[in-house]
Design a protein around this motif. Structure first.
Motif, PDB file in Angstrom:
ATOM      1  N   TYR A 259       0.837  -1.204   0.000  1.00  0.00           N
ATOM      2  CA  TYR A 259       0.000   0.000   0.000  1.00  0.00           C
ATOM      3  C   TYR A 259       0.875   1.259   0.000  1.00  0.00           C
ATOM      4  O   TYR A 259       0.600   2.217  -0.737  1.00  0.00           O
ATOM      5  CB  TYR A 259      -0.917   0.005   1.217  1.00  0.00           C
ATOM      6  CG  TYR A 259      -1.646   1.310   1.402  1.00  0.00           C
ATOM      7  CD1 TYR A 259      -2.794   1.607   0.665  1.00  0.00           C
ATOM      8  CD2 TYR A 259      -1.164   2.280   2.294  1.00  0.00           C
ATOM      9  CE1 TYR A 259      -3.452   2.814   0.811  1.00  0.00           C
ATOM     10  CE2 TYR A 259      -1.817   3.491   2.443  1.00  0.00           C
ATOM     11  CZ  TYR A 259      -2.958   3.760   1.701  1.00  0.00           C
ATOM     12  OH  TYR A 259      -3.592   4.968   1.835  1.00  0.00           O
ATOM     13  N   LEU A 263       0.655   4.065  -2.820  1.00  0.00           N
ATOM     14  CA  LEU A 263       0.297   5.454  -2.518  1.00  0.00           C
ATOM     15  C   LEU A 263       1.296   6.410  -3.163  1.00  0.00           C
ATOM     16  O   LEU A 263       0.913   7.425  -3.763  1.00  0.00           O
ATOM     17  CB  LEU A 263       0.262   5.668  -1.004  1.00  0.00           C
ATOM     18  CG  LEU A 263      -0.081   7.080  -0.516  1.00  0.00           C
ATOM     19  CD1 LEU A 263      -1.460   7.509  -0.994  1.00  0.00           C
ATOM     20  CD2 LEU A 263       0.007   7.145   1.014  1.00  0.00           C
ATOM     21  N   LYS A 267       0.637   9.154  -6.342  1.00  0.00           N
ATOM     22  CA  LYS A 267       0.973  10.579  -6.275  1.00  0.00           C
ATOM     23  C   LYS A 267       1.823  11.018  -7.474  1.00  0.00           C
ATOM     24  O   LYS A 267       1.744  12.168  -7.913  1.00  0.00           O
ATOM     25  CB  LYS A 267       1.726  10.884  -4.983  1.00  0.00           C
ATOM     26  CG  LYS A 267       0.880  10.752  -3.718  1.00  0.00           C
ATOM     27  CD  LYS A 267       1.724  11.000  -2.471  1.00  0.00           C
ATOM     28  CE  LYS A 267       0.879  10.880  -1.206  1.00  0.00           C
ATOM     29  NZ  LYS A 267       1.689  11.070   0.029  1.00  0.00           N
ATOM     30  N   GLY A 277      -3.938   9.477  -8.149  1.00  0.00           N
ATOM     31  CA  GLY A 277      -4.489   9.434  -6.805  1.00  0.00           C
ATOM     32  C   GLY A 277      -5.453  10.566  -6.510  1.00  0.00           C
ATOM     33  O   GLY A 277      -6.236  10.478  -5.552  1.00  0.00           O
ATOM     34  N   ARG A 283      -8.924   8.129  -4.784  1.00  0.00           N
ATOM     35  CA  ARG A 283      -8.681   8.690  -3.454  1.00  0.00           C
ATOM     36  C   ARG A 283      -9.501   7.944  -2.405  1.00  0.00           C
ATOM     37  O   ARG A 283      -9.014   7.651  -1.307  1.00  0.00           O
ATOM     38  CB  ARG A 283      -9.021  10.180  -3.461  1.00  0.00           C
ATOM     39  CG  ARG A 283      -8.589  10.912  -2.192  1.00  0.00           C
ATOM     40  CD  ARG A 283      -8.589  12.419  -2.379  1.00  0.00           C
ATOM     41  NE  ARG A 283      -9.938  12.942  -2.643  1.00  0.00           N
ATOM     42  CZ  ARG A 283     -10.293  13.532  -3.773  1.00  0.00           C
ATOM     43  NH1 ARG A 283      -9.410  13.692  -4.769  1.00  0.00           N
ATOM     44  NH2 ARG A 283     -11.520  14.000  -3.934  1.00  0.00           N
ATOM     45  N   LEU A 286      -7.925   4.441  -1.800  1.00  0.00           N
ATOM     46  CA  LEU A 286      -6.732   4.547  -0.960  1.00  0.00           C
ATOM     47  C   LEU A 286      -7.110   4.859   0.489  1.00  0.00           C
ATOM     48  O   LEU A 286      -6.483   4.340   1.432  1.00  0.00           O
ATOM     49  CB  LEU A 286      -5.790   5.607  -1.518  1.00  0.00           C
ATOM     50  CG  LEU A 286      -5.099   5.206  -2.831  1.00  0.00           C
ATOM     51  CD1 LEU A 286      -4.527   6.425  -3.546  1.00  0.00           C
ATOM     52  CD2 LEU A 286      -3.992   4.173  -2.564  1.00  0.00           C
ATOM     53  N   ASP A 290      -6.247   2.322   3.685  1.00  0.00           N
ATOM     54  CA  ASP A 290      -5.502   2.830   4.825  1.00  0.00           C
ATOM     55  C   ASP A 290      -6.263   2.591   6.127  1.00  0.00           C
ATOM     56  O   ASP A 290      -5.690   2.167   7.143  1.00  0.00           O
ATOM     57  CB  ASP A 290      -5.227   4.321   4.637  1.00  0.00           C
ATOM     58  CG  ASP A 290      -4.234   4.865   5.643  1.00  0.00           C
ATOM     59  OD1 ASP A 290      -3.218   4.195   5.898  1.00  0.00           O
ATOM     60  OD2 ASP A 290      -4.473   5.956   6.193  1.00  0.00           O
ATOM     61  N   CYS A 335      -4.325  -2.545  -5.054  1.00  0.00           N
ATOM     62  CA  CYS A 335      -3.081  -1.841  -5.384  1.00  0.00           C
ATOM     63  C   CYS A 335      -2.625  -2.164  -6.804  1.00  0.00           C
ATOM     64  O   CYS A 335      -2.165  -1.276  -7.541  1.00  0.00           O
ATOM     65  CB  CYS A 335      -1.990  -2.214  -4.382  1.00  0.00           C
ATOM     66  SG  CYS A 335      -2.217  -1.485  -2.738  1.00  0.00           S
TER      67      CYS A 335
END
Length: 380
Positions: A259, A263, A267, A277, A283, A286, A290, A335
């Motif tokens: 992850y 992430l 970005k 992202g 978004r 993700l 998280d 992912c």
């Protein structure tokens, strides 16, 4: 979220484990995967770094601490890298405790110093071609003959089966006694009639040697009986909770690292003039991952505290095992999707993680077995 379960000495070992991965594992990973086996020197190196044997009594060459948080730190750091986790986890968290908790003084003096240094590698042989999660289906037998046991049978899916010097074999020693008829026998490298079959070709974790083992009239000395005769099933049940927690710990730590890298990718990678992202759907994905990883980590830490306090139950460990491994599967799948076409390329770690993590919902007890165990605890 800050994790309160660990203390300064655990953080110190964590740094040691990172150094081990950087210096000893990363430079050799490609070679080990190509050869489909971790070199034995990796175990000896882990011994030098103090990453194995820390839970073995000092008089036998170990670190003398049974604090499972040290196990967790090592599992987490190696899981972040990837494939080596099962190798050291089998050695530290699965096989080692059988020797330390069940071994006689003579057995400990004979085996533990080499085990702590990484000179001796261990494995446990439960699964058979016709018996996986159902231990009642085990057909391997051991019959007493004078000062020996005569062992016959076959095992499969044995982690470290090629490398192992000491194999704890689950065998029927009283055929008519059901679960009260199993015993644990330690088969040593070189015993006549003990043969290793195929190094199995798996879809993932290629460097973790997984093998078939064959036993044909193997004379196992009576002194190699581990624990009590015909109490093998109960010895297995006593050790399974910590084994399953170790798998859960690895699942969350590995998924968390996948992850983290995803992430960063989200970005940096752009599409239609903006980072991928920043699209609302991505978004949200993700954010969800998280959150779920944070929640799973908190439950794992709660179980870890229970181990330290001697209160971890088989049911709690089963909950951690099935939930965390299924979560890891979902996280890594998401992912990979976020990587798009690049996620399908083996040069990206997420592609390897996708196949390597798949086994976690199977070994150590399948998700279905875990749910059945939990369901039965509810009186159902």
């Amino acid at each position: 979220m800050k994790r309160l379960i660990f203390e300064p000495e655990h953080d110190q070992l964590r740094q040691t484990a990172r150094t081990f991965v950087e210096r000893e594992v990363a430079p050799n990973a490609a070679k080990w995967e190509a050869n489909r086996i971790v070199d034995r020197s990796a175990y000896r190196a882990a011994g030098r770094y103090g990453l194995i044997g820390f839970n073995i009594p000092e008089e036998f060459g170990g670190g003398g601490s049974d604090d499972f948080r040290f196990n967790a730190v090592i599992v987490e750091e190696i899981a972040k890298f990837g494939f080596l986790t099962p190798a050291l986890s089998v050695h530290n968290d699965i096989v080692g405790p059988y020797f330390t908790s069940l071994g006689t003084l003579a057995q400990k003096e004979r085996w533990l110093p080499g085990y702590a240094s990484g000179e001796l590698i261990g494995a446990i042989a439960m699964s058979e071609p016709g018996a996986g999660s159902d231990l009642a289906g085990i057909r391997t037998t051991a019959v007493r003959s004078g000062d020996d046991w005569i062992l016959n049978g076959a095992k499969t899916f044995i982690s470290a089966g090629i490398n192992a010097d000491l194999v704890i074999v689950v065998a029927r020693t009283d055929p008519g006694a059901g679960r009260k008829g199993f015993s644990l026998l330690v088969v040593e490298r070189g015993m006549t009639g003990f043969e290793r079959g195929r190094k199995l070709d798996k879809m993932g974790q290629p460097a973790q040697d997984t093998a078939e083992l064959h036993f044909t009239d193997v004379r196992v000395p009576a002194g190699n009986l581990l624990g009590e005769q015909n109490r093998g099933f109960y010895h297995l049940m006593a050790n399974l909770p910590s084994e399953r927690l170790s798998i859960a710990i690895a699942a969350v730590a590995g998924a968390r690292e996948t992850y983290r890298q995803t992430l960063q990718y989200a970005k940096e990678r752009t599409a239609f003039g903006q980072s991928i992202g920043s699209f609302q759907h991505n978004r949200f994905v993700l954010a969800e991952l998280d959150t779920e990883l944070d929640i799973a980590e908190q439950y794992v830490d709660r179980c870890l505290r229970a181990v330290v306090d001697g209160e971890l139950t088989a049911v709690d460990a089963a909950k951690a095992k099935w939930w965390c491994t299924e979560l890891a599967k979902r996280v890594i799948d998401a992912c990979l999707q976020l990587h798009g076409g690049y996620g399908y390329m083996n040069e990206y770690k997420v592609a390897k993680d996708f196949v390597d993590t798949r086994i976690q919902t199977i070994y150590g007890g399948t998700t279905e077995i875990m749910k059945d165990l939990i369901g039965r605890s509810l009186g159902l």
